[in-house]
Design an enzyme around this catalytic site. Structure first.
Site, PDB file in Angstrom:
ATOM      1  N   SER A  32     -25.897 132.443-112.359  1.00  0.00           N
ATOM      2  CA  SER A  32     -26.981 131.854-111.545  1.00  0.00           C
ATOM      3  C   SER A  32     -27.917 130.990-112.384  1.00  0.00           C
ATOM      4  O   SER A  32     -28.834 130.371-111.861  1.00  0.00           O
ATOM      5  CB  SER A  32     -27.779 132.972-110.865  1.00  0.00           C
ATOM      6  OG  SER A  32     -28.397 133.790-111.863  1.00  0.00           O
TER       7      SER A  32
ATOM      8  N   HIS B 238     -23.999 139.834-124.169  1.00  0.00           N
ATOM      9  CA  HIS B 238     -24.845 140.921-123.640  1.00  0.00           C
ATOM     10  C   HIS B 238     -24.232 142.287-123.901  1.00  0.00           C
ATOM     11  O   HIS B 238     -24.599 143.269-123.267  1.00  0.00           O
ATOM     12  CB  HIS B 238     -25.081 140.728-122.137  1.00  0.00           C
ATOM     13  CG  HIS B 238     -25.967 139.557-121.836  1.00  0.00           C
ATOM     14  ND1 HIS B 238     -26.116 139.035-120.584  1.00  0.00           N
ATOM     15  CD2 HIS B 238     -26.751 138.798-122.645  1.00  0.00           C
ATOM     16  CE1 HIS B 238     -26.964 138.015-120.624  1.00  0.00           C
ATOM     17  NE2 HIS B 238     -27.349 137.841-121.873  1.00  0.00           N
TER      18      HIS B 238
ATOM     19  N   TYR C 192     -25.017 153.096-116.137  1.00  0.00           N
ATOM     20  CA  TYR C 192     -23.896 152.490-116.886  1.00  0.00           C
ATOM     21  C   TYR C 192     -22.611 153.302-116.729  1.00  0.00           C
ATOM     22  O   TYR C 192     -21.514 152.738-116.740  1.00  0.00           O
ATOM     23  CB  TYR C 192     -24.281 152.280-118.352  1.00  0.00           C
ATOM     24  CG  TYR C 192     -25.257 151.128-118.486  1.00  0.00           C
ATOM     25  CD1 TYR C 192     -26.628 151.350-118.559  1.00  0.00           C
ATOM     26  CD2 TYR C 192     -24.796 149.809-118.439  1.00  0.00           C
ATOM     27  CE1 TYR C 192     -27.520 150.284-118.620  1.00  0.00           C
ATOM     28  CE2 TYR C 192     -25.688 148.745-118.501  1.00  0.00           C
ATOM     29  CZ  TYR C 192     -27.045 148.990-118.579  1.00  0.00           C
ATOM     30  OH  TYR C 192     -27.929 147.934-118.621  1.00  0.00           O
TER      31      TYR C 192
ATOM     32  N   GLY D 238     -19.693 131.119-112.660  1.00  0.00           N
ATOM     33  CA  GLY D 238     -20.158 132.373-112.058  1.00  0.00           C
ATOM     34  C   GLY D 238     -21.452 132.903-112.612  1.00  0.00           C
ATOM     35  O   GLY D 238     -21.626 134.115-112.749  1.00  0.00           O
TER      36      GLY D 238
ATOM     37  N   ALA E 109     -14.460 131.581-107.517  1.00  0.00           N
ATOM     38  CA  ALA E 109     -13.910 131.351-108.868  1.00  0.00           C
ATOM     39  C   ALA E 109     -12.383 131.353-108.863  1.00  0.00           C
ATOM     40  O   ALA E 109     -11.753 130.594-109.605  1.00  0.00           O
ATOM     41  CB  ALA E 109     -14.432 132.435-109.815  1.00  0.00           C
TER      42      ALA E 109
HETATM   43  N1  APR Z   1     -16.998 132.934-107.413  1.00  0.00           N
HETATM   44  C1  APR Z   1     -17.825 132.146-108.160  1.00  0.00           C
HETATM   45  N2  APR Z   1     -19.156 132.371-108.287  1.00  0.00           N
HETATM   46  C2  APR Z   1     -19.654 133.450-107.647  1.00  0.00           C
HETATM   47  C3  APR Z   1     -18.850 134.313-106.860  1.00  0.00           C
HETATM   48  C4  APR Z   1     -17.468 134.023-106.766  1.00  0.00           C
HETATM   49  N3  APR Z   1     -16.625 134.773-106.039  1.00  0.00           N
HETATM   50  N4  APR Z   1     -19.657 135.289-106.349  1.00  0.00           N
HETATM   51  C5  APR Z   1     -20.907 135.037-106.807  1.00  0.00           C
HETATM   52  N5  APR Z   1     -20.909 133.930-107.574  1.00  0.00           N
HETATM   53  C6  APR Z   1     -22.042 133.311-108.283  1.00  0.00           C
HETATM   54  C7  APR Z   1     -23.351 133.390-107.530  1.00  0.00           C
HETATM   55  O1  APR Z   1     -23.493 132.264-106.682  1.00  0.00           O
HETATM   56  C8  APR Z   1     -24.372 133.366-108.679  1.00  0.00           C
HETATM   57  O2  APR Z   1     -24.704 132.025-109.011  1.00  0.00           O
HETATM   58  O3  APR Z   1     -22.232 134.038-109.477  1.00  0.00           O
HETATM   59  C9  APR Z   1     -23.618 133.990-109.847  1.00  0.00           C
HETATM   60  C10 APR Z   1     -24.068 135.402-110.174  1.00  0.00           C
HETATM   61  O4  APR Z   1     -25.386 135.327-110.634  1.00  0.00           O
HETATM   62  P1  APR Z   1     -26.109 136.658-111.164  1.00  0.00           P
HETATM   63  O5  APR Z   1     -25.875 137.758-110.202  1.00  0.00           O
HETATM   64  O6  APR Z   1     -27.518 136.273-111.529  1.00  0.00           O
HETATM   65  O7  APR Z   1     -25.308 137.058-112.479  1.00  0.00           O
HETATM   66  P2  APR Z   1     -25.416 136.388-113.919  1.00  0.00           P
HETATM   67  O8  APR Z   1     -25.780 134.942-113.820  1.00  0.00           O
HETATM   68  O9  APR Z   1     -24.188 136.725-114.659  1.00  0.00           O
HETATM   69  O10 APR Z   1     -26.663 137.183-114.584  1.00  0.00           O
HETATM   70  C11 APR Z   1     -26.943 136.871-115.934  1.00  0.00           C
HETATM   71  O11 APR Z   1     -28.637 138.587-115.959  1.00  0.00           O
HETATM   72  O12 APR Z   1     -29.310 140.668-115.328  1.00  0.00           O
HETATM   73  C12 APR Z   1     -28.810 139.939-116.385  1.00  0.00           C
HETATM   74  O13 APR Z   1     -27.579 140.809-118.163  1.00  0.00           O
HETATM   75  C13 APR Z   1     -27.472 140.460-116.826  1.00  0.00           C
HETATM   76  O14 APR Z   1     -25.625 139.201-117.717  1.00  0.00           O
HETATM   77  C14 APR Z   1     -26.538 139.280-116.631  1.00  0.00           C
HETATM   78  C15 APR Z   1     -27.485 138.095-116.619  1.00  0.00           C
END
Ligand code: APR
Length: 231
Positions: A174, A106, A53, A172, A216
């Site tokens: 997944s 979070h 962190y 943004g 984004a």
């Molecule tokens: N613009 C838009 N979307 C994007 C970009 C971009 N430039 N780059 C990546 N992405 C998308 C990817 O396609 C993916 O769908 O952002 C998403 C990122 O997904 P993750 O890495 O899984 O992140 P997130 O969904 O925020 O994870 C949720 O999981 O590990 C835990 O606590 C952690 O808050 C996090 C949670």
């Protein structure tokens, strides 16, 4: 008056230089979730968790909000209705772009928590397991970030907001981590128009009535401009 709830994930901060979790080379490719994002991992090796962190806190401090963060702040300022951002992100780029109505479900890198007395305070840039809580003096400090297996923050505010939303937008993320991954389905069932703005279809893309794919910094300002044009 329309109520908009916006859910954001790591993808909105990707173009500010902050890593996402599950993309190729993402944070979970570097460090195992069970080692750095669970209470058990923190008990096992608090120094490793603090190092993880500390590195993210330093990166977040160097990062700048991007056009997507700015567009959401403009929406909150100019849209004649309520705009709430529910973010899974622990960076403060929404606030630094000017957004005020933000729930960090979070937690936040900028905050520290004492797991002995529950005190919260502004986190120093670098934290160590031996740091003493400023209130109870116990060497029991941790990042104020919600780990897997812990209860996300703000649920008492998020759930009613989803129930009353006219528009739910997911940016943004997944769609693989609950409860956030269920928000589109929940709000749609209660009548909201659901929109996905993402680089590519997420795991729950079928839950959305509308979708625009791309970076984004393209799709979010374009969507905000359309929302403000029709007010
Ligand atoms: N613009 C838009 N979307 C994007 C970009 C971009 N430039 N780059 C990546 N992405 C998308 C990817 O396609 C993916 O769908 O952002 C998403 C990122 O997904 P993750 O890495 O899984 O992140 P997130 O969904 O925020 O994870 C949720 O999981 O590990 C835990 O606590 C952690 O808050 C996090 C949670």
């Amino acid at each position: 008056m329309n109520k908009i709830v916006v859910l954001t994930g790591a993808g909105i901060s990707a173009q500010s230089g902050l890593g996402t979790f599950r993309d190729a080379g993402g944070l979970w490719a570097e460090d195992a979730i069970e080692d750095v994002a669970t209470p058990e991992g923190f008990t096992r090796d608090p120094a490793l968790v603090h190092r993880f962190y500390n590195a993210r806190r330093a990166q977040a401090a160097q990062a700048q909000p991007n056009a997507a963060h700015a567009a959401l702040a403009q929406l909150e300022a100019e849209y004649p209705g309520d705009v709430l951002i529910v973010t899974q992100n622990v960076d403060n780029l929404h606030e630094r772009a000017g957004s005020r109505n933000v729930i960090h479900m979070h937690g936040e890198l900028a905050k520290a928590l004492c797991h002995a007395c529950g005190h919260r305070w502004g986190a120093p840039l670098v934290m160590h397991p031996t740091d003493a809580c400023p209130v109870c003096q116990a060497p029991a400090v941790r990042p104020d970030v919600v780990w897997f297996g812990e209860v996300p923050y703000g649920m008492d505010m998020i759930d009613p907001a989803l129930s009353n939303a006219d528009v739910f937008v997911s940016i943004g993320t997944s769609g693989q981590v609950y409860p956030a991954a269920a928000y589109a389905q929940h709000s749609r069932r209660l009548g909201a128009h659901t929109i996905e703005l993402n680089l590519e279809p997420s795991a729950n893309s079928r839950d959305f009535a509308e979708a625009h794919y791309g970076p984004a910094t393209d799709v979010v300002p374009n969507w905000v401009a359309r929302m403000l044009d029709c007010t």
